[in-house]
Scaffold this active site. Structure first.
Site, PDB file in Angstrom:
ATOM      1  N   ASP A 116      29.159 -63.881  -0.947  1.00  0.00           N
ATOM      2  CA  ASP A 116      29.458 -64.126  -2.356  1.00  0.00           C
ATOM      3  C   ASP A 116      28.233 -64.546  -3.166  1.00  0.00           C
ATOM      4  OD1 ASP A 116      32.182 -63.687  -1.744  1.00  0.00           O
ATOM      5  OD2 ASP A 116      32.369 -65.762  -1.079  1.00  0.00           O
ATOM      6  N   LYS A 170      25.645 -60.072  -4.650  1.00  0.00           N
ATOM      7  CA  LYS A 170      24.927 -58.840  -4.274  1.00  0.00           C
ATOM      8  C   LYS A 170      25.434 -57.645  -5.076  1.00  0.00           C
ATOM      9  CE  LYS A 170      26.381 -59.490  -0.083  1.00  0.00           C
ATOM     10  NZ  LYS A 170      26.913 -60.852  -0.155  1.00  0.00           N
ATOM     11  N   GLY A 198      34.273 -58.128  -1.613  1.00  0.00           N
ATOM     12  CA  GLY A 198      34.926 -57.815  -2.887  1.00  0.00           C
ATOM     13  C   GLY A 198      33.992 -58.087  -4.040  1.00  0.00           C
ATOM     14  N   HIS A 199      33.966 -57.170  -4.987  1.00  0.00           N
ATOM     15  CA  HIS A 199      33.138 -57.381  -6.168  1.00  0.00           C
ATOM     16  C   HIS A 199      33.912 -56.920  -7.398  1.00  0.00           C
ATOM     17  CE1 HIS A 199      29.752 -57.771  -8.755  1.00  0.00           C
ATOM     18  NE2 HIS A 199      29.758 -56.496  -9.052  1.00  0.00           N
ATOM     19  N   GLN A 245      28.913 -59.765   2.973  1.00  0.00           N
ATOM     20  CA  GLN A 245      28.868 -61.137   3.498  1.00  0.00           C
ATOM     21  C   GLN A 245      27.417 -61.663   3.455  1.00  0.00           C
ATOM     22  OE1 GLN A 245      30.806 -58.801   5.832  1.00  0.00           O
ATOM     23  NE2 GLN A 245      32.315 -59.126   4.235  1.00  0.00           N
TER      24      GLN A 245
HETATM   25  P1  IMP Z   1      36.641 -61.990   8.329  1.00  0.00           P
HETATM   26  O1  IMP Z   1      35.385 -61.284   7.939  1.00  0.00           O
HETATM   27  O2  IMP Z   1      37.813 -61.627   7.482  1.00  0.00           O
HETATM   28  O3  IMP Z   1      36.910 -61.858   9.801  1.00  0.00           O
HETATM   29  O4  IMP Z   1      36.423 -63.572   8.073  1.00  0.00           O
HETATM   30  C1  IMP Z   1      35.501 -64.336   8.834  1.00  0.00           C
HETATM   31  C2  IMP Z   1      34.825 -65.397   7.955  1.00  0.00           C
HETATM   32  O5  IMP Z   1      33.951 -64.741   7.034  1.00  0.00           O
HETATM   33  C3  IMP Z   1      35.784 -66.222   7.120  1.00  0.00           C
HETATM   34  O6  IMP Z   1      35.258 -67.538   6.975  1.00  0.00           O
HETATM   35  C4  IMP Z   1      35.759 -65.525   5.768  1.00  0.00           C
HETATM   36  O7  IMP Z   1      36.104 -66.388   4.696  1.00  0.00           O
HETATM   37  C5  IMP Z   1      34.300 -65.105   5.705  1.00  0.00           C
HETATM   38  N1  IMP Z   1      34.083 -63.919   4.859  1.00  0.00           N
HETATM   39  C6  IMP Z   1      34.357 -62.625   5.167  1.00  0.00           C
HETATM   40  N2  IMP Z   1      34.006 -61.817   4.156  1.00  0.00           N
HETATM   41  C7  IMP Z   1      33.489 -62.598   3.203  1.00  0.00           C
HETATM   42  C8  IMP Z   1      32.911 -62.327   1.921  1.00  0.00           C
HETATM   43  O8  IMP Z   1      32.797 -61.195   1.448  1.00  0.00           O
HETATM   44  N3  IMP Z   1      32.476 -63.426   1.215  1.00  0.00           N
HETATM   45  C9  IMP Z   1      32.549 -64.691   1.729  1.00  0.00           C
HETATM   46  N4  IMP Z   1      33.065 -64.982   2.902  1.00  0.00           N
HETATM   47  C10 IMP Z   1      33.534 -63.947   3.647  1.00  0.00           C
END
Ligand code: IMP
Length: 422
Positions: free
Chosen positions: A13, A16, A40-41, A222
């Site tokens: 977040d 990017k 997500g953006h 991420q």
């Molecule tokens: P997952 O990617 O859904 O398996 O989540 C694993 C961890 O990564 C969790 O703490 C999510 O909140 C975090 N996470 C996954 N995608 C994002 C993102 O795009 N932004 C921020 N945190 C993320």
């Protein structure tokens, strides 16, 4: 011709999407190499906002083509939703979006499995089936884009996934509700129909484009601290979020990459569970979150907020090989009397020497803060670095000093043009 990688150097977040959107007009391709609909953006278009989860923001630029790499895990139903939104906004995606045949497919079975397990895991995932789909990939049982052209094979893979999920979840409601493997397959086939002609060897596509002199921008999702290896394990995502992941996740040699841009927020946020050494106390966090609009674009969850953590970012930039950084959301800090930054760690010497340079050490020691004079001026209209108030410039210089990378761009508001260059 430039082959540039953009990555997040915190917990995701970082903004990017906005930077990719800003730079995309200077590139022929934008390619994503890992993750899926967990990212997500939000983009504000004339007809209203749309949220892209899997398709890079490069799609908004008519001269730009987009590739979804083999390192991604794609959700066909959500992908269809994204292109429908694009079509409604008048954006033509056909012939501009290409999908690696080796990308893995997220199925409703994996999402149900994650939901059933999520309560126990305590990681606070996005619930998009990302972890279970990567598990299937590594266990060599996954469903890939190429399999979807062979209906029998797809149904066979789904039947195996269903049996496995059933043995883990027992008579779990969530699994029953999604229907039989055949019904799941039909839902996936229906969503995938519009994409099947764009499935290709994305590695070859990008390397041929590069050989022709086309410019390629690779977008990471991420951030470094959510990387499966370099992040705050086990509170991480299930892919390689580092620049190195661009090579394996797109099928390109690392030697073609000539620039790595790290994106960081002027402070820190994190969604989900896990260590966060510079986190604000809840009272300040809720005030800060509201003014900063720190709610997840994918899940709407409130983001945890804290001060900028320079040693964490320094490590992230090092392992990414960042050649420069972009600082986002500096405007959010306007109006604070004082701004803190963690610039070191107390009691590092109480830890074994072997781990002192790692993220493990940064999580287990107390941050040492340096305080900076704040600025009361609005900076959202600044059009050059020199127009920023002196304390804001001093703060950016401190980021450079402590992180060891130079700041090339600073974002001072949500709009595309609210960016100042150095
Ligand atoms: P997952 O990617 O859904 O398996 O989540 C694993 C961890 O990564 C969790 O703490 C999510 O909140 C975090 N996470 C996954 N995608 C994002 C993102 O795009 N932004 C921020 N945190 C993320």
């Amino acid at each position: 011709m430039p082959f540039t990688v953009i990555v997040g150097c915190q917990w995701g977040d970082e903004g990017k999407g906005k930077i990719v959107d800003l730079l995309a007009s200077g590139f022929d391709w934008v390619a994503r190499f890992q993750g899926g609909a967990n990212a997500g953006h939000t983009i504000r278009l004339k007809g209203g906002p749309i949220v892209l989860h899997q398709i890079p923001t490069g799609i908004l630029h008519s001269t730009c083509k987009c590739a979804l790499g083999n390192g991604m895990v794609l959700d066909p139903v959500l992908l269809r939703q994204e292109v429908v939104e694009l079509e409604e906004a008048g954006i033509e995606w056909r012939g501009r979006l290409f999908i690696s045949h080796a990308a893995h497919i997220v199925t409703p079975i994996q999402k149900a499995l994650e939901q059933a397990r999520g309560i126990v895991s305590g990681i606070g995932t996005t619930g998009r089936g990302i972890g279970p789909t990567y598990e299937q990939k590594v266990a060599r049982k996954g469903l890939r884009a190429i399999d979807l052209s062979d209906h029998e094979r797809t149904i066979g893979i789904l039947e195996q996934q269903w049996r496995e999920a059933e043995s883990i979840c027992g008579g779990e409601e969530a699994l029953r509700a999604i229907g039989s493997p055949k019904e799941v397959a039909n839902e996936i086939f229906a969503a995938w129909e519009m994409f099947s002609e764009y499935v290709c060897d994305a590695s070859d596509l990008l390397l041929s484009a590069h050989a022709r002199g086309e410019r390629i921008l690779c977008e990471g999702a991420q951030g470094a601290l959510l990387d499966i290896d370099a992040g705050t394990y086990p509170f991480v995502t299930s892919s390689t979020t580092l620049s190195a992941g661009a090579a394996s996740g797109l099928g390109i040699p690392p030697t073609v990459i000539d620039e790595v841009i790290g994106v960081v927020k002027a402070y820190t946020t994190r969604v989900g569970a896990g260590p966060f050494p510079t986190e604000f106390d809840e009272e300040f966090a809720s005030l800060f979150r509201a003014r900063a609009g720190e709610f997840g674009a994918t899940t709407g969850r409130p983001r945890r907020c804290g001060w900028f953590d320079a040693p964490m970012v320094q490590r992230a930039c090092k392992v990414n090989g960042a050649t420069g950084i972009v600082v986002t959301k500096l405007d959010v800090l306007s109006g604070l009397e004082r701004v803190a930054m963690a610039t070191g760690r107390d009691d590092l010497d109480t830890l074994p020497r072997s781990v002192r340079t790692s993220v493990y050490a940064l999580e287990r020691t107390r941050p040492r803060y340096e305080w900076f004079e704040g600025w009361s001026e609005e900076i959202t209209r600044a059009s050059s670095f020199d127009e920023l108030p002196k304390p804001a410039r001093r703060y950016l210089e401190a980021i450079e000093e402590h992180v060891g990378a130079s700041v090339g761009l600073v974002s001072v508001g949500p709009e595309r043009e609210q960016v100042v260059g150095r």
